[in-house]
Scaffold this motif. Structure first.
Motif, PDB file in Angstrom:
ATOM      1  N   THR A 195       7.055 -54.089  74.985  1.00 63.01           N
ATOM      2  CA  THR A 195       7.600 -54.035  76.266  1.00 63.01           C
ATOM      3  C   THR A 195       7.277 -54.363  77.564  1.00 63.01           C
ATOM      4  O   THR A 195       6.874 -53.334  78.065  1.00 63.01           O
ATOM      5  CB  THR A 195       9.070 -53.185  76.234  1.00 63.01           C
ATOM      6  N   HIS A 225      10.728 -70.156  79.416  1.00 61.31           N
ATOM      7  CA  HIS A 225      11.515 -69.769  80.066  1.00 61.31           C
ATOM      8  C   HIS A 225      11.810 -70.589  81.824  1.00 61.31           C
ATOM      9  O   HIS A 225      10.944 -71.489  81.797  1.00 61.31           O
ATOM     10  CB  HIS A 225      10.862 -68.337  80.598  1.00 61.31           C
ATOM     11  N   TRP A 231      11.385 -61.013  83.463  1.00 65.15           N
ATOM     12  CA  TRP A 231      10.573 -60.188  82.349  1.00 65.15           C
ATOM     13  C   TRP A 231      10.970 -58.583  82.210  1.00 65.15           C
ATOM     14  O   TRP A 231      10.401 -58.409  81.026  1.00 65.15           O
ATOM     15  CB  TRP A 231       9.546 -60.484  83.076  1.00 65.15           C
ATOM     16  N   ARG A 234      11.344 -56.981  78.607  1.00 67.28           N
ATOM     17  CA  ARG A 234      11.715 -57.697  77.443  1.00 67.28           C
ATOM     18  C   ARG A 234      10.782 -57.811  76.991  1.00 67.28           C
ATOM     19  O   ARG A 234       9.630 -57.349  76.763  1.00 67.28           O
ATOM     20  CB  ARG A 234      11.749 -58.804  78.241  1.00 67.28           C
ATOM     21  N   SER A 272      11.510 -62.098  74.295  1.00 66.20           N
ATOM     22  CA  SER A 272      12.915 -62.259  73.876  1.00 66.20           C
ATOM     23  C   SER A 272      14.077 -62.633  74.685  1.00 66.20           C
ATOM     24  O   SER A 272      13.439 -62.369  76.626  1.00 66.20           O
ATOM     25  CB  SER A 272      13.168 -60.593  73.671  1.00 66.20           C
ATOM     26  N   ARG A 273      14.195 -62.645  74.559  1.00 66.48           N
ATOM     27  CA  ARG A 273      15.464 -62.974  75.474  1.00 66.48           C
ATOM     28  C   ARG A 273      16.626 -62.660  75.913  1.00 66.48           C
ATOM     29  O   ARG A 273      17.812 -62.774  77.126  1.00 66.48           O
ATOM     30  CB  ARG A 273      16.875 -64.593  74.558  1.00 66.48           C
ATOM     31  N   LYS A 274      16.822 -60.854  75.471  1.00 64.51           N
ATOM     32  CA  LYS A 274      17.450 -59.830  76.451  1.00 64.51           C
ATOM     33  C   LYS A 274      16.526 -58.963  75.835  1.00 64.51           C
ATOM     34  O   LYS A 274      15.826 -58.749  75.033  1.00 64.51           O
ATOM     35  CB  LYS A 274      18.656 -59.988  75.819  1.00 64.51           C
TER      36      LYS A 274
END
Length: 274
Positions: A195, A225, A231, A234, A272-274
């Protein structure tokens, strides 16, 4: 897209059973030939002396050739045991290239820092070795700048293997490292997940993960992106070489991560988008 499985760092499997191995070789043989992922006409027609491993060849003229765009599992060497499917990758390459001379097609850089020739390799029928290895799940797609001409095509071949859970993409076959679990002694080619905690920018973009690892991005690439994305927080999945800059570097640069993985293009990382 890289589909990672919850396997721990120490989860390299024992050698494949004879039955599984025979079934795997049969499956690889039945996969269609790959005349796709072709960059252009051959720059050289060469004779093969031996297959060193799945992605490295020795020519009869003495040169060593490293395939562009793929990284096959490593055979045992230097006290390190073989990685999963290393023997299968080597034997697949031997069979795929048997029966005639090879075609070499060059990209932008023609040599690596070990002096090996960098080339796209095709057998005497014009079939792409890189494409075949990736489709069989016997190698990972790597995209190292500036040799990115076939990156999109090769990435799609890897995706086919992932979707079918072939080879290294079979659940439990290849270990996936957590950034937070990296320790001294870790290195080499990895699949890594973590992460993003912080972002730093200089000539590169650095994604600092939860653990002693950062991911180095090329600022001119968009990585899928929109400009200015936040960032932080994510989850990322990245494949590449884990570089240990050492304890001395870490002690002298306390604000920098000791380990990093370089990602030259969007084909080696998913964010990841979220």
């Amino acid at each position: 897209m890289i589909h990672l499985f919850p396997v721990t760092q120490k989860a390299f499997r024992a050698p494949l059973s004879a039955f599984f191995y025979a079934c795997f070789l049969l499956l690889a043989t039945l996969l269609p030939a790959h005349a796709d992922c072709v960059l252009g006409e051959a720059d050289e027609i060469v004779a093969l002396k031996k297959v060193v491993d799945g992605d490295t060849l020795r020519l009869k003229d003495g040169r060593r050739v490293r395939l562009i765009g793929v990284n096959a599992p490593e055979l045992a060497h230097g006290g390190r045991r073989a990685q999963p499917l290393a023997r299968e990758a080597k034997e697949f390459t031997e069979r795929f290239l048997s029966g005639g001379d090879l075609e070499l097609v060059y990209d932008r850089d023609r040599r690596d820092n070990h002096g090996r020739v960098l080339a796209h390799v095709y057998n005497h029928r014009g079939d792409s070795l890189e494409s075949a290895l990736l489709s069989a799940g016997l190698a990972f797609h790597i995209a190292v700048a500036p040799n990115l001409s076939l990156a999109e095509c090769l990435s799609s071949r890897e995706q086919e293997a992932q979707d079918a859970h072939r080879g290294v993409w079979t659940p439990g076959v290849w270990p996936v490292l957590q950034a937070a679990d990296i320790r001294p002694g870790d290195g080499g080619f990895v699949l890594l997940t973590g992460t993003v905690k912080e972002v730093e920018k200089n000539q590169f973009v650095w994604l600092e993960l939860d653990g002693p690892v950062a991911v180095r991005l090329q600022p001119e690439r968009d990585y899928g992106h929109v400009s200015g994305r936040n960032w932080q927080g994510r989850k990322i999945e990245v494949k590449g070489w884990l570089v240990d800059r050492g304890a001395k570097y870490s002690s002298q640069n306390k604000n920098h991560k000791r380990w990093f993985v370089a990602s030259d293009s969007e084909f080696t990382i998913e964010i990841s988008r979220k």
